[in-house]
Design an enzyme around this catalytic site. Structure first.
Site, mmCIF file in Angstrom:
data_model
loop_
_atom_site.group_PDB
_atom_site.id
_atom_site.type_symbol
_atom_site.label_atom_id
_atom_site.label_comp_id
_atom_site.label_asym_id
_atom_site.label_seq_id
_atom_site.Cartn_x
_atom_site.Cartn_y
_atom_site.Cartn_z
ATOM 1 N N LYS A 129 73.912 -22.882 -12.913
ATOM 2 C CA LYS A 129 72.487 -23.010 -13.268
ATOM 3 C C LYS A 129 72.230 -22.315 -14.593
ATOM 4 C CE LYS A 129 67.956 -21.887 -11.188
ATOM 5 N NZ LYS A 129 67.348 -21.239 -10.010
ATOM 6 N N SER A 167 64.947 -21.060 -3.955
ATOM 7 C CA SER A 167 65.407 -21.973 -4.997
ATOM 8 C C SER A 167 66.834 -22.462 -4.912
ATOM 9 C CB SER A 167 65.182 -21.338 -6.373
ATOM 10 O OG SER A 167 63.795 -21.288 -6.637
ATOM 11 N N SER A 199 64.034 -24.053 -7.666
ATOM 12 C CA SER A 199 64.252 -24.254 -9.075
ATOM 13 C C SER A 199 65.681 -24.685 -9.416
ATOM 14 C CB SER A 199 63.932 -22.972 -9.847
ATOM 15 O OG SER A 199 64.688 -21.901 -9.347
#
Lengths: 111, 522
Positions: free
Chosen positions: B88, B187, B163
């Protein structure tokens, strides 16, 4: 929450909001704060606050000097540099809050 | 779109466990596996937009490294050696652009890697690239990324969650065998649930946060996105452990998670003696009927495997979201003060003094959701409001944490739905921040209490994935992974996927046969 309060908080957070943003945020913040008011229902009179959920240890290391990062590495993403310094906008120039004016000065080198 | 079908033994969908066997036996090289993944990204990512940066040269260099060592007869450096993956974009990677989904960091090239990215690189991980996310990890749909939303591989008009939406979408679309995301309020678990993959949030303090760009320091944890709980166990062994650079990481030994799961397999995957808590509060308003049905069926499966079901209560559940939406923004407002354009990142080009510069820089650099949270957090911490908001929230947090402590005296894990609904449409919730926040209702308590949690695929509702969440005691990832693994040994939801161009990229009957011959593969 008045627009004045929103602008005050924005200045604390150094966010240069437009007037539209101030109005939009005022509405959205009010909605969230309304929801958050739910917490008033909870009796917390004798409850300690939690800052850390897992065992809080004071982690220290020996007070020994160690090599720091090389200057080139530290400056590698600098928006502006001068020699071995980050070049930044003037910190000490007057800022006349709320009047939309500022004394724009020459940029100073602050190492 | 391709039909829903069981995941074939295609290169794109190899688990870490499968890839390890094929790489070590020489049936496939890391370069072949990596090129297949890169070609898949080149072919499909324009539709999915899982990646913000593709690090082709870094990936191929790592792959060649593995192949070269293998050719010399060296054993794999680790179970992750030579296996393609992604990270990420809030995890800093030396020399590889890291944007955090923000205009502030559009051109930021970190001069060093975070502890976990560095550990993985040393273990031989093949970094395909950085995945898209909500800006600074704030959001539940990945729509708050400055670079645009990622799309759910199961239905391109729907969100992948957030997210860590890019990470979940990448794994669900067969772009790399695993990804690392981050989980502050759900997330990792929520996008895993929406994308039909397995997402684990470790206990707070289990994995180092050094090099994880901070959102909320008392809530953030790096988490894994994989096809299986077994793979999550493999990754956890590689990334967990104390780090002197993160004083919140705990000095506790890392259990041999994968070996423990292998032992569970030898015991026939039974959950005899495991006590599962079902909280009444997790089945409330807003929970989609088909999600509820799928999760109840999954819980029934746990019972068939030998688990004892217990009704439990977590009385402060209804206050979790409000507590989270004071604490997280407050901590964020402090952590994001560093984006001032002085030492790195975007700086407004107009001349002016430092305050004018910061005002303009931050107005441009941050998107609307981040601004909302900074404003909320700043307000909650400001003079006159600190006690009413921040301190109050911290006190309620204590009560929430105590709820879990008390329940865990009676049960080993707590189970329920990961999210109240399946993946929603892109744009559907952008106009209503509060509606968006409600996606996190089942996930935020674990962050507030600091406990570990995993989401595993447990069904489809209207063709879209449903996730079951399993929560455990502090530092008891072994039991959480064990329950998840037992469930996956007995069921096949984690093997389902909605393919996009899912042919074998390197047609090779020998590889197909070798992969099909792998037994007991979860």
């Amino acid at each position: 929450m008045t627009p004045e309060e929103v602008r005050h908080v924005a200045m604390l957070a150094r966010l240069g909001l437009t007037e539209n943003e101030v109005e939009d945020l005022r509405g959205q913040l009010l909605d969230v704060l309304d929801y958050i008011a739910l917490l008033e229902k909870v009796d917390t009179s004798s409850i300690p606050p939690t800052a850390q959920v897992v065992a809080h240890l004071n982690v220290t290391r020996a007070d020994e000097a160690r090599p720091s990062m090389p200057v080139e590495m530290l400056l590698s993403n600098a928006p502006a540099r001068e020699g071995d310094f980050f070049r930044v906008p003037a910190v000490l120039e007057d800022f006349r809050e709320g009047k939309g004016e500022a004394v724009a000065g020459e940029e100073e080198s602050i190492g | 779109m391709a039909n829903v079908e069981d995941r074939p033994a295609s290169l794109a969908y190899l688990t870490i466990r499968e890839a390890r066997q094929l790489l070590d036996s020489g049936d496939i090289s890391s370069v072949e596996l990596t090129r297949a993944a890169l070609e898949r990204i080149a072919g499909e990512d324009s539709a999915i937009k899982a990646f913000t940066s593709v690090s082709q040269e870094v990936a191929l260099a790592a792959a060649r490294g593995f192949d070269g060592r293998r050719a010399k007869g060296e054993a794999a450096k680790s179970p992750l050696d030579g296996v393609p993956m992604s990270l990420k974009d809030v995890l800093i990677t030396e020399g590889v652009r890291t944007t955090c989904g923000s205009r502030h960091l559009e051109n930021f090239i970190p001069p060093f890697s975070g502890t976990v990215p560095a550990k993985l690189a040393a273990a031989g991980a093949v970094l395909l690239g950085k995945t898209n996310c909500d800006e600074f990890a704030m959001g539940s749909s990945t729509e708050n990324s400055a670079w645009g939303a990622s799309h759910n591989p199961w239905d391109l008009e729907r969100v992948p969650g957030g997210s860590s939406g890019g990470s979940a979408a990448a794994v669900a679309a067969g772009m790399g065998s695993y990804s690392l995301g981050t989980d502050t309020g759900g997330s990792v678990r929520q996008p895993a649930s929406l994308c039909g993959v397995t997402g684990l949030k470790p206990t707070y303090g289990r994995v180092s946060r050094f090099g994880l760009v901070a959102f909320a320091s008392s809530l953030d944890q790096i988490g894994t996105l994989t096809h299986t709980a077994y793979d999550a166990a493999i990754v956890m062994e590689a990334i967990a452990g104390e780090d002197e650079l993160d004083s919140t990481s705990q000095p506790l030994a890392v259990p041999p998670y994968a070996a423990l799961l292998a032992e569970l397999e030898k015991r026939g995957g039974s959950l005899d003696g495991v006590k599962v808590g079902i909280p009444a509060e997790f089945w409330g308003k807003g929970l989609q009927r088909e999600v509820s049905d799928a999760v109840r069926a999954a819980i029934d499966e746990l019972r068939h495997l030998g688990a004892e079901l217990h009704e439990v209560t977590l009385p402060h559940t209804e206050f979790s979201l409000a507590t989270y939406y004071i604490i997280a923004p407050a901590e964020a407002s402090s952590n994001l003060a560093r984006y001032d354009g002085m030492k790195y990142g975007y700086r407004d080009p107009e001349p002016g003094n430092s305050i004018e510069s910061m005002l303009a820089t931050r107005d441009y650099g941050f998107g609307p959701e981040v601004k909302r949270r900074i404003m909320l957090g700043t307000y909650a911490l400001s003079a006159g409001y600190y006690d009413a908001y921040y301190k109050k929230a911290q006190q309620v947090r204590t009560l929430i944490a105590r709820d879990y402590e008390q329940v865990f005296e009676k049960v080993d894990v707590i189970v329920g739905p990961t999210t109240p609904t399946v993946a929603f449409q892109l744009g559907e919730k952008m106009g209503d921040p509060l509606a968006m926040y409600l996606n996190d209702v089942y996930t935020v308590p674990a962050n507030l209490a600091g406990i570990p949690g995993i989401s595993v695929p447990c069904g489809l509702a209207g063709g879209l994935p449903v996730g079951m969440q399993i929560l455990g005691k502090h530092f008891d990832e072994a039991t959480v992974l064990g329950v998840a693994h037992a469930y996956q040994l007995a069921t096949g939801w984690h093997r389902r996927r909605r393919g996009i161009g899912d042919q074998l990229l390197i047609p090779d009957p020998q590889v197909e046969n070798a992969a099909q011959g792998l037994n007991a593969h979860v």
